[in-house]
Design an enzyme around this catalytic site. Structure first.
Site, PDB file in Angstrom:
ATOM      1  N   GLU A   9      12.601 -44.347 -25.610  1.00  0.00           N
ATOM      2  CA  GLU A   9      13.986 -44.343 -26.106  1.00  0.00           C
ATOM      3  C   GLU A   9      14.513 -42.917 -26.005  1.00  0.00           C
ATOM      4  O   GLU A   9      13.854 -41.988 -26.445  1.00  0.00           O
ATOM      5  CB  GLU A   9      14.044 -44.767 -27.574  1.00  0.00           C
ATOM      6  CG  GLU A   9      13.379 -46.097 -27.900  1.00  0.00           C
ATOM      7  CD  GLU A   9      12.927 -46.154 -29.360  1.00  0.00           C
ATOM      8  OE1 GLU A   9      13.610 -45.567 -30.219  1.00  0.00           O
ATOM      9  OE2 GLU A   9      11.886 -46.770 -29.622  1.00  0.00           O
ATOM     10  N   ASP A  57      23.910 -44.707 -31.532  1.00  0.00           N
ATOM     11  CA  ASP A  57      23.069 -44.403 -32.683  1.00  0.00           C
ATOM     12  C   ASP A  57      23.867 -43.571 -33.693  1.00  0.00           C
ATOM     13  O   ASP A  57      25.000 -43.176 -33.431  1.00  0.00           O
ATOM     14  CB  ASP A  57      21.818 -43.643 -32.209  1.00  0.00           C
ATOM     15  CG  ASP A  57      20.670 -43.753 -33.206  1.00  0.00           C
ATOM     16  OD1 ASP A  57      20.758 -44.591 -34.110  1.00  0.00           O
ATOM     17  OD2 ASP A  57      19.694 -43.004 -33.075  1.00  0.00           O
ATOM     18  N   TRP A 419      14.461 -57.821 -29.520  1.00  0.00           N
ATOM     19  CA  TRP A 419      13.210 -57.617 -28.780  1.00  0.00           C
ATOM     20  C   TRP A 419      12.345 -58.874 -28.738  1.00  0.00           C
ATOM     21  O   TRP A 419      11.605 -59.087 -27.784  1.00  0.00           O
ATOM     22  CB  TRP A 419      12.410 -56.450 -29.369  1.00  0.00           C
ATOM     23  CG  TRP A 419      13.087 -55.121 -29.200  1.00  0.00           C
ATOM     24  CD1 TRP A 419      13.667 -54.356 -30.177  1.00  0.00           C
ATOM     25  CD2 TRP A 419      13.294 -54.405 -27.973  1.00  0.00           C
ATOM     26  NE1 TRP A 419      14.213 -53.213 -29.631  1.00  0.00           N
ATOM     27  CE2 TRP A 419      13.996 -53.211 -28.285  1.00  0.00           C
ATOM     28  CE3 TRP A 419      12.956 -54.644 -26.637  1.00  0.00           C
ATOM     29  CZ2 TRP A 419      14.365 -52.270 -27.324  1.00  0.00           C
ATOM     30  CZ3 TRP A 419      13.323 -53.706 -25.673  1.00  0.00           C
ATOM     31  CH2 TRP A 419      14.016 -52.540 -26.016  1.00  0.00           C
TER      32      TRP A 419
END
Length: 452
Positions: A9, A57, A419
Site C-alpha cells: 500500500e 486516506d 477484500w
C-alpha cells in the site's frame, strides 16, 4: 509458507501550484483528482478491475493498495500500475482545472514526508501462518527491519538546527515504537492489528509500516524479497543470533543518519553492533538457508544485489549500486547538482530536487528522467505494468474480485466488494465470502458472474 501472499500500500503526497488568483485547499485538490473515480464508483473508496483498492486516506492522501500477489515481480508491476493510474487521474484533474479557468499544476509524490514534517506511509503485507508465535516472529524481524534501510531506503535531505543532513530513510524520523496496533498516532515498525483479510483460523497478516516508498523497481524488489527470505528462515526455525535492540526507535534514527552503516547501536544484551554487521549476519544466514532449500532466478538476483549493496556501503563506493538503490541514486544526483552549481546541502534548490525525484509524472519526475536515460535498472517491462492497470494477478483471489467487478460494470449491476466479500446489491442473498487468498478459481463466484 511455500507460497506467500504479498500486498503493498502506498500513500501519495499531493500538492498544487497556482499561477492565478484562485487557490485550492488540499481537500479540494484531492476532490478534483478523484472526481472521475467518484463519477463511476459513487465513492472515493473503490476497488478496481485489476483487484486493487484506490481511496482517499486521512489528510487528503490518495492511497493505492495492490491486489494480492503470490509473485514478487507481479507485485512490483502492480505497485507501478498504481503510479500509472494516479498519473492518469492527475492529468485528468489538471485538464479539468484548466477548463474551469484555474491556472494550476497538480503534483503527486511517491514519498513519505512533506515540507511541514507530516509523514505518510508505505505498508507491506506478508501472509503468515496463524499457528506460529507472532511475538517471536516480531522479535527476530525488528532488528532486520530497523537496519534494512541501508539496502532499501529512499533517502532524504533532513533540515536540522545544526544544518542539513542526508539521511538513508524517510520514515525513520517518524517511527515511535516497535510493535503496536495503531498506524497513525504512534507509528510502529510492525502493526499488530489483527485483520488477516483471510481465514483467521489459518492466517495472519504481517503488516510492516516502517519502510520507505520506493521509486526504483529494483529497490522495491530487494525490500520485499529480503524480508520474505528472512521470514521463511524464521518459519523454518533457523536459529539466529540475538540482535534485540535496546531501543529500536533510537537505533532507527541513528542508522538513518549514518550513510556509512558503521555507527554502533546498543543491543539489549549490552553489546553493540552496526547496521552493516546486523545486515551481514541476516544475509549470511539467508544465504546458507537458500543453499539448502533452493531459490529461483529472482531470489538469486536479490541475494546478489543485497550482497553488493552491503559492499557498496561498507567500501564507500556507492557507484556499485547507483543504478539500483533509491537512496544512493538520489544522493548521487544531488551531489552532481551541488558540485555543478556550488550549492550547500541546505539550499532550497537541493530540497526541490530531493522532492522532484519522487514526482510520479513521467515527463517531470527526476527518477523517471534517470530511467529514460537508461541510468536505472528495471525488473518489469512497461507492457507488464500497463497490463497490471486492468488485469488482476491470475493466481490469487484478486482474479475473482477483478472478474466480478469487470462483469458487474459491463452489465451495469449495482455491487459491493471488499477484500473478502463479493456482493450483488440488487439480490438480497447474493454475497460470496472468499476467505482463501490463494484461491483463484471458485465455482460460487463463477455462478454469480454467470447469473448477471
Amino acid at each position: 509458507m511455500e507460497r506467500r501472499i504479498f500486498g503493498l500500500e502506498n500513500e501519495y503526497g499531493v500538492t498544487c501550484t497556482f499561477r492565478g488568483q484562485r487557490r485550492l485547499s488540499p481537500d479540494e485538490v484531492a476532490r478534483y483528482l478523484f472526481r472521475r473515480v467518484v463519477s463511476w464508483g459513487r465513492s472515493s473508496n473503490v476497488f478496481l478491475r485489476n483487484g486493487a483498492r484506490l481511496y482517499l486516506d486521512v489528510g487528503s492522501h490518495p492511497e493505492y493498495a495492490t491486489p494480492e500477489c503470490d509473485n514478487l515481480l507481479d507485485l512490483v508491476a502492480h505497485d507501478k500500475a498504481g503510479e500509472r493510474i494516479l498519473e492518469g487521474l492527475q492529468i485528468d484533474a489538471e485538464q479539468r482545472l484548466r477548463e474551469e479557468g484555474i491556472a494550476g499544476d497538480i503534483y503527486l509524490f511517491k514519498n513519505n514526508t512533506d515540507s511541514a514534517g507530516n509523514s505518510y506511509g508505505c505498508h507491506e503485507n506478508y501472509l503468515v501462518a496463524r499457528h506460529g508465535e507472532f511475538g517471536k516472529l516480531a522479535d527476530v524481524l525488528i532488528p532486520f527491519l530497523v537496519t534494512r534501510q541501508i539496502i532499501c531506503g529512499a533517502g532524504k535531505v533532513l533540515q536540522t538546527p545544526r544544518g542539513a543532513l542526508y539521511c538513508v530513510s524517510q520514515r525513520a524520523e517518524h517511527i515511535w515504537e516497535g510493535v503496536s496496533s495503531a498506524t497513525t498516532r504512534s507509528r510502529p515498525i510492525i502493526n499488530t492489528r489483527d485483520e488477516p483479510h483471510a481465514d483467521a483460523e489459518r492466517f495472519r497478516r504481517l503488516h510492516v509500516i516502517v519502510g520507505d516508498s520506493n521509486m526504483s523497481e529494483t529497490t522495491t524488489l530487494l525490500k520485499l524479497a529480503s524480508t520474505d527470505l528472512v521470514l521463511r528462515m524464521i518459519e523454518a526455525n533457523v536459529p539466529m543470533r540475538d540482535f534485540t535492540l535496546e531501543n529500536p526507535i533510537r537505533a532507527i534514527r541513528e542508522i538513518s543518519h549514518d550513510m556509512t552503516g558503521r555507527r554502533k547501536v546498543r543491543l539489549a544484551n549490552g553489546r553493540e553492533a552496526s547496521a552493516l554487521e546486523i545486515q551481514r549476519e541476516y544475509l549470511e544466514r539467508v544465504q546458507s538457508f537458500v543453499d539448502r532449500t533452493g531459490t529461483d532466478a529472482t531470489g538469486k538476483r536479490v541475494l546478489e544485489l543485497w550482497q553488493r549493496t552491503l559492499e557498496a556501503v561498507e567500501s564507500g563506493n556507492l557507484d556499485l549500486v547507483a543504478r539500483e538503490i533509491d537512496w544512493v541514486a538520489k544522493y548521487k544526483l544531488l551531489e552532481r547538482y551541488r558540485a555543478k552549481h556550488g550549492l550547500s546541502l541546505s539550499s532550497p534548490r537541493v530540497a526541490q530536487l530531493d522532492l522532484t525525484y519522487h514526482d510520479i509524472h513521467r515527463d517531470r519526475g527526476l527518477f523517471y528522467l534517470l530511467q529514460q536515460r537508461g541510468q536505472m535498472e528495471r525488473v518489469v517491462s512497461d507492457l507488464r505494468i500497463f497490463e497490471a492497470k486492468s488485469v488482476p494477478p491470475q493466481t490469487t483471489r484478486a482474479r475473482l474480485r477483478g472478474e466480478f467487478i469487470k462483469k458487474a460494470q459491463e452489465k451495469r449491476r449495482d455491487f459491493t466488494v471488499d477484500w473478502v466479500h463479493l456482493k450483488l446489491n440488487d439480490q438480497a442473498q447474493r454475497t460470496v465470502l472468499c476467505k482463501d487468498p490463494f484461491k483463484a478459481v471458485d465455482e460460487r463466484v463463477e455462478k454469480l458472474i454467470a447469473g448477471m
